[in-house]
Design a protein around this motif. Structure first.
Motif, PDB file in Angstrom:
ATOM      1  N   ALA A 127       9.966  -4.089   2.228  1.00 57.09           N
ATOM      2  CA  ALA A 127       8.948  -3.032   2.137  1.00 57.09           C
ATOM      3  C   ALA A 127       8.933  -2.191   3.404  1.00 57.09           C
ATOM      4  CB  ALA A 127       7.574  -3.645   1.887  1.00 57.09           C
ATOM      5  N   VAL A 128       9.015  -2.833   4.558  1.00 63.66           N
ATOM      6  CA  VAL A 128       9.044  -2.097   5.827  1.00 63.66           C
ATOM      7  C   VAL A 128      10.243  -1.157   5.852  1.00 63.66           C
ATOM      8  CG1 VAL A 128       9.181  -2.306   8.331  1.00 63.66           C
ATOM      9  CG2 VAL A 128       7.889  -4.001   7.008  1.00 63.66           C
ATOM     10  N   ALA A 129      11.410  -1.693   5.473  1.00 60.58           N
ATOM     11  CA  ALA A 129      12.634  -0.888   5.482  1.00 60.58           C
ATOM     12  C   ALA A 129      12.536   0.288   4.514  1.00 60.58           C
ATOM     13  CB  ALA A 129      13.836  -1.765   5.138  1.00 60.58           C
ATOM     14  N   ALA A 130      11.897   0.082   3.362  1.00 66.68           N
ATOM     15  CA  ALA A 130      11.767   1.154   2.373  1.00 66.68           C
ATOM     16  C   ALA A 130      10.946   2.311   2.920  1.00 66.68           C
ATOM     17  CB  ALA A 130      11.132   0.609   1.091  1.00 66.68           C
ATOM     18  N   HIS A 131       9.819   2.007   3.548  1.00 69.52           N
ATOM     19  CA  HIS A 131       8.962   3.064   4.071  1.00 69.52           C
ATOM     20  C   HIS A 131       9.636   3.815   5.213  1.00 69.52           C
ATOM     21  CE1 HIS A 131       6.158   1.354   1.404  1.00 69.52           C
ATOM     22  NE2 HIS A 131       5.711   0.392   2.179  1.00 69.52           N
ATOM     23  N   VAL A 132      10.389   3.100   6.023  1.00 66.39           N
ATOM     24  CA  VAL A 132      11.153   3.769   7.086  1.00 66.39           C
ATOM     25  C   VAL A 132      12.172   4.719   6.467  1.00 66.39           C
ATOM     26  CG1 VAL A 132      12.828   3.407   8.944  1.00 66.39           C
ATOM     27  CG2 VAL A 132      10.819   1.922   8.771  1.00 66.39           C
ATOM     28  N   SER A 133      12.792   4.305   5.382  1.00 67.68           N
ATOM     29  CA  SER A 133      13.774   5.163   4.716  1.00 67.68           C
ATOM     30  C   SER A 133      13.122   6.420   4.163  1.00 67.68           C
ATOM     31  CB  SER A 133      14.461   4.384   3.588  1.00 67.68           C
ATOM     32  OG  SER A 133      15.476   5.154   2.991  1.00 67.68           O
TER      33      SER A 133
ATOM     34  N   ALA B  15      -4.817  -2.106  -7.552  1.00 66.20           N
ATOM     35  CA  ALA B  15      -5.831  -1.065  -7.393  1.00 66.20           C
ATOM     36  C   ALA B  15      -6.223  -0.888  -5.928  1.00 66.20           C
ATOM     37  CB  ALA B  15      -7.060  -1.405  -8.237  1.00 66.20           C
ATOM     38  N   ILE B  16      -6.344  -2.015  -5.198  1.00 66.70           N
ATOM     39  CA  ILE B  16      -6.675  -1.900  -3.777  1.00 66.70           C
ATOM     40  C   ILE B  16      -5.533  -1.206  -3.040  1.00 66.70           C
ATOM     41  CG2 ILE B  16      -7.431  -3.147  -1.725  1.00 66.70           C
ATOM     42  CD1 ILE B  16      -8.190  -5.462  -3.546  1.00 66.70           C
ATOM     43  N   ASN B  17      -4.294  -1.523  -3.442  1.00 64.38           N
ATOM     44  CA  ASN B  17      -3.145  -0.824  -2.865  1.00 64.38           C
ATOM     45  C   ASN B  17      -3.328   0.679  -2.991  1.00 64.38           C
ATOM     46  OD1 ASN B  17      -1.858  -3.247  -2.398  1.00 64.38           O
ATOM     47  ND2 ASN B  17      -0.621  -3.158  -4.246  1.00 64.38           N
ATOM     48  N   ALA B  18      -3.786   1.084  -4.183  1.00 61.67           N
ATOM     49  CA  ALA B  18      -3.970   2.510  -4.438  1.00 61.67           C
ATOM     50  C   ALA B  18      -5.032   3.093  -3.514  1.00 61.67           C
ATOM     51  CB  ALA B  18      -4.360   2.739  -5.897  1.00 61.67           C
ATOM     52  N   ALA B  19      -6.106   2.321  -3.288  1.00 61.57           N
ATOM     53  CA  ALA B  19      -7.170   2.814  -2.406  1.00 61.57           C
ATOM     54  C   ALA B  19      -6.684   2.929  -0.972  1.00 61.57           C
ATOM     55  CB  ALA B  19      -8.381   1.883  -2.488  1.00 61.57           C
ATOM     56  N   VAL B  20      -6.072   1.862  -0.460  1.00 64.17           N
ATOM     57  CA  VAL B  20      -5.576   1.874   0.919  1.00 64.17           C
ATOM     58  C   VAL B  20      -4.472   2.918   1.071  1.00 64.17           C
ATOM     59  CG1 VAL B  20      -4.438   0.505   2.720  1.00 64.17           C
ATOM     60  CG2 VAL B  20      -6.195  -0.545   1.272  1.00 64.17           C
ATOM     61  N   GLY B  21      -3.558   2.930   0.093  1.00 60.51           N
ATOM     62  CA  GLY B  21      -2.474   3.906   0.153  1.00 60.51           C
ATOM     63  C   GLY B  21      -2.970   5.330   0.023  1.00 60.51           C
ATOM     64  N   GLY B  22      -3.973   5.534  -0.828  1.00 56.85           N
ATOM     65  CA  GLY B  22      -4.529   6.870  -0.978  1.00 56.85           C
ATOM     66  C   GLY B  22      -5.165   7.370   0.305  1.00 56.85           C
ATOM     67  N   PHE B  23      -5.882   6.466   0.984  1.00 59.93           N
ATOM     68  CA  PHE B  23      -6.500   6.851   2.256  1.00 59.93           C
ATOM     69  C   PHE B  23      -5.428   7.129   3.314  1.00 59.93           C
ATOM     70  CE2 PHE B  23      -8.294   5.700   6.429  1.00 59.93           C
ATOM     71  CZ  PHE B  23      -9.321   6.626   6.492  1.00 59.93           C
ATOM     72  N   ALA B  24      -4.424   6.231   3.378  1.00 58.79           N
ATOM     73  CA  ALA B  24      -3.345   6.423   4.350  1.00 58.79           C
ATOM     74  C   ALA B  24      -2.588   7.716   4.067  1.00 58.79           C
ATOM     75  CB  ALA B  24      -2.385   5.231   4.310  1.00 58.79           C
ATOM     76  N   GLY B  25      -2.371   7.994   2.786  1.00 57.41           N
ATOM     77  CA  GLY B  25      -1.672   9.221   2.428  1.00 57.41           C
ATOM     78  C   GLY B  25      -2.485  10.456   2.741  1.00 57.41           C
ATOM     79  N   SER B  26      -3.800  10.381   2.500  1.00 55.81           N
ATOM     80  CA  SER B  26      -4.671  11.512   2.790  1.00 55.81           C
ATOM     81  C   SER B  26      -4.674  11.834   4.279  1.00 55.81           C
ATOM     82  CB  SER B  26      -6.090  11.217   2.303  1.00 55.81           C
ATOM     83  OG  SER B  26      -6.953  12.282   2.594  1.00 55.81           O
ATOM     84  N   VAL B  27      -4.821  10.780   5.099  1.00 57.69           N
ATOM     85  CA  VAL B  27      -4.808  10.971   6.550  1.00 57.69           C
ATOM     86  C   VAL B  27      -3.429  11.426   7.013  1.00 57.69           C
ATOM     87  CG1 VAL B  27      -5.024   9.811   8.785  1.00 57.69           C
ATOM     88  CG2 VAL B  27      -6.671   9.334   6.951  1.00 57.69           C
TER      89      VAL B  27
ATOM     90  N   CYS C 252       0.818  -1.213   0.000  1.00 55.17           N
ATOM     91  CA  CYS C 252       0.000   0.000   0.000  1.00 55.17           C
ATOM     92  C   CYS C 252       0.851   1.261   0.000  1.00 55.17           C
ATOM     93  CB  CYS C 252      -0.957   0.002   1.182  1.00 55.17           C
ATOM     94  SG  CYS C 252      -0.174   0.222   2.790  1.00 55.17           S
ATOM     95  N   GLY C 253       2.069   1.194   0.531  1.00 52.78           N
ATOM     96  CA  GLY C 253       2.940   2.366   0.550  1.00 52.78           C
ATOM     97  C   GLY C 253       3.419   2.786  -0.821  1.00 52.78           C
ATOM     98  N   GLU C 254       3.317   1.907  -1.810  1.00 50.04           N
ATOM     99  CA  GLU C 254       3.738   2.271  -3.164  1.00 50.04           C
ATOM    100  C   GLU C 254       2.883   3.404  -3.710  1.00 50.04           C
ATOM    101  OE1 GLU C 254       6.027   1.648  -6.816  1.00 50.04           O
ATOM    102  OE2 GLU C 254       6.308   1.480  -4.662  1.00 50.04           O
ATOM    103  N   THR C 255       1.585   3.357  -3.428  1.00 51.80           N
ATOM    104  CA  THR C 255       0.712   4.444  -3.863  1.00 51.80           C
ATOM    105  C   THR C 255       1.025   5.732  -3.118  1.00 51.80           C
ATOM    106  OG1 THR C 255      -1.067   2.933  -4.454  1.00 51.80           O
ATOM    107  CG2 THR C 255      -1.689   5.211  -4.022  1.00 51.80           C
ATOM    108  N   VAL C 256       1.290   5.620  -1.822  1.00 52.60           N
ATOM    109  CA  VAL C 256       1.668   6.804  -1.047  1.00 52.60           C
ATOM    110  C   VAL C 256       2.908   7.433  -1.669  1.00 52.60           C
ATOM    111  CG1 VAL C 256       2.349   7.652   1.227  1.00 52.60           C
ATOM    112  CG2 VAL C 256       0.683   5.791   1.038  1.00 52.60           C
ATOM    113  N   LYS C 257       3.842   6.601  -2.060  1.00 49.65           N
ATOM    114  CA  LYS C 257       5.072   7.105  -2.671  1.00 49.65           C
ATOM    115  C   LYS C 257       4.784   7.815  -3.985  1.00 49.65           C
ATOM    116  CE  LYS C 257       7.401   4.758  -5.449  1.00 49.65           C
ATOM    117  NZ  LYS C 257       8.096   3.618  -6.076  1.00 49.65           N
ATOM    118  N   LEU C 258       4.022   7.158  -4.869  1.00 47.67           N
ATOM    119  CA  LEU C 258       3.750   7.750  -6.179  1.00 47.67           C
ATOM    120  C   LEU C 258       2.924   9.023  -6.060  1.00 47.67           C
ATOM    121  CD1 LEU C 258       2.966   4.539  -8.279  1.00 47.67           C
ATOM    122  CD2 LEU C 258       5.038   5.929  -8.346  1.00 47.67           C
ATOM    123  N   ALA C 259       2.090   9.106  -5.030  1.00 39.47           N
ATOM    124  CA  ALA C 259       1.237  10.276  -4.869  1.00 39.47           C
ATOM    125  C   ALA C 259       1.971  11.437  -4.207  1.00 39.47           C
ATOM    126  CB  ALA C 259      -0.007   9.915  -4.055  1.00 39.47           C
TER     127      ALA C 259
END
Length: 420
Positions: free
Chosen positions: A299-305, A361-373, A237-244
């Motif tokens: 993936a965990v390490a990437a988001h921490v970075s 696509a679900i990644n994008a939805a979850v990531g989009g919500f996480a990114g918005s918050v 899900c963090g991939e969408t946060v990254k792209l956004a």
């Protein structure tokens, strides 16, 4: 010891595999031109706030439903390429409509309906590849799947840089039209290519033996597939946060020019190309489960970075490190995940492919919500702590799933003599 078998040779000899590879390259370029720019479009052209732009990705929650329907239709009709062609036309129409959208609600509706259908249909190319390998097994099936999956990564090397530069030169609305045209052009490599009806039970080859083992290990219940897909969502899900939000962070906070922004985004798929064949070989040697678990931990390490970028100077260094780690994540799950999903429900490969790939696509939805918050609560780049925690839950869930339903079941095989 026999020399290593070249997967590219089998791809070049098959019109279907060759056409699927080229088609995915074109699609990868077209989609990656726009996706990293979509939040810029929503904020700059339709005047949404950063938080509202993140909510755009929630419309992808329709994807698993559409994916199930489209995949089931493909399994019943037995015509993977027809479904893919119809979905490409839907994608072309969707991007054209997006380019002329004047109301804030329009991109949300277009993505929920047309672009979700396009993504579900595109998954049928992966099902067609699996059907082809079932009909004509090779000594390098894992490597063949890896090379086909690399096709999208080829596109993502070029697309983000091209999209950033084109967006600055011609504007974001014309850029969406370019994506629509690219989706339409992805049909060209498969013109004239036909496939046989979907084979339910093939002759006693390695693939049928593997499918029999998979059926014994994994009942026809969809539950393992749904759980595995859900775990992939948690991890990715963090991939969408990254792209956004990385483009917004680099543009607004770091004042990085368009070319450098595109290069940072495009670095990841470049490294993916190097890692995907390695992931396939490691899976053949050590098993799918071990490689997937290592990928999930990356993936965990990437988001921490990413999250640490605000505390490290120069700020681009942790972003680059995060991109390298995410390349490992996508290299492992991109190559191995689709194969595991297909073997969890071996009698319904089309449906399994669409459901698993709907995770994007679900990644994008979850990531989009996480990114918005996160953008409202923590700000950028600290919002990446949220996907870091979510990905950690995904790692734990993957270990538990593998303990209950071994992901390597049905993946071992006797060697097949190399075909002349």
């Amino acid at each position: 010891m026999s020399p290593p078998v070249s997967a590219s040779r089998y791809i070049l000899r098959s019109r279907l595999l060759r056409g699927a590879f080229i088609s995915l390259v074109i699609s990868g370029i077209g989609i990656s031109i726009t996706i990293p720019q979509i939040t810029l479009f929503l904020v700059g052209e339709l005047h949404l706030t950063d938080a509202q732009a993140g909510l755009y990705f929630l419309t992808n929650l329709t994807a698993p439903i559409v994916g199930y329907v489209v995949g089931s239709l493909s399994d019943r009709a037995g015509s993977r390429l027809l479904v893919f062609r119809l979905s490409a036309l839907a994608g072309f129409a969707g991007w054209v409509l997006m380019a002329v959208a004047m109301q804030a609600w329009m991109p949300f509706a277009i993505n929920a309906i047309l672009l979700s259908a396009a993504g579900a249909g595109a998954a049928q190319l992966q099902a067609a590849v699996r059907d082809e390998l079932n009909r004509s097994p090779t000594p390098a099936d894992n490597e063949v799947v890896a090379v086909i999956r690399m096709a999208m990564a080829f596109g993502w090397i070029v697309g983000p840089v091209l999209g950033a530069v084109l967006g600055a030169v011609i504007g974001l609305r014309p850029l969406l039209l370019v994506t629509g045209i690219s989706v339409l052009l992805s049909l060209v490599p498969l013109i004239g290519v036909r496939t046989d009806a979907v084979v339910r039970d093939v002759t006693p080859t390695r693939s049928s033996q593997m499918n029999s083992a998979a059926r014994a290990a994994h009942p026809r219940s969809m539950l393992p597939l749904v759980v595995f897909t859900g775990i992939y969502v948690l991890i990715m899900c963090g991939e969408t946060v990254k792209l956004a939000y990385l483009p917004l962070y680099m543009d607004g906070d770091l004042r990085v020019d368009a070319g450098v922004r595109g290069a940072v985004i495009g670095l990841q798929p470049l490294v993916e190309l190097l890692l995907m064949p390695i992931a396939a070989k490691l899976a053949s040697r050590f098993g799918f489960a071990r490689v997937l678990i290592v990928g999930a931990m990356m993936a965990v390490a990437a988001h921490v970075s990413y999250a640490s970028a605000g505390f490290v100077v120069p700020h681009l260094v942790p972003l680059v490190i995060g991109q390298l780690l995410m390349a490992g994540v996508i290299a492992t799950f991109g190559v191995l995940g689709i194969t595991v999903a297909q073997r969890l429900v071996p009698t319904r490969v089309g449906m399994a492919s669409s459901v698993f790939l709907s995770a994007y696509a679900i990644n994008a939805a979850v990531g989009g919500f996480a990114g918005s918050v996160g953008s409202s609560w923590l700000g950028i780049p600290q919002l990446f702590w949220i996907p870091a925690v979510i990905a950690t839950l995904g790692v734990i869930a993957l270990v538990v799933l593998n303990a209950r339903v071994p992901l390597d079941a049905g993946t071992a095989s006797a060697s097949i003599p190399e075909q002349p």
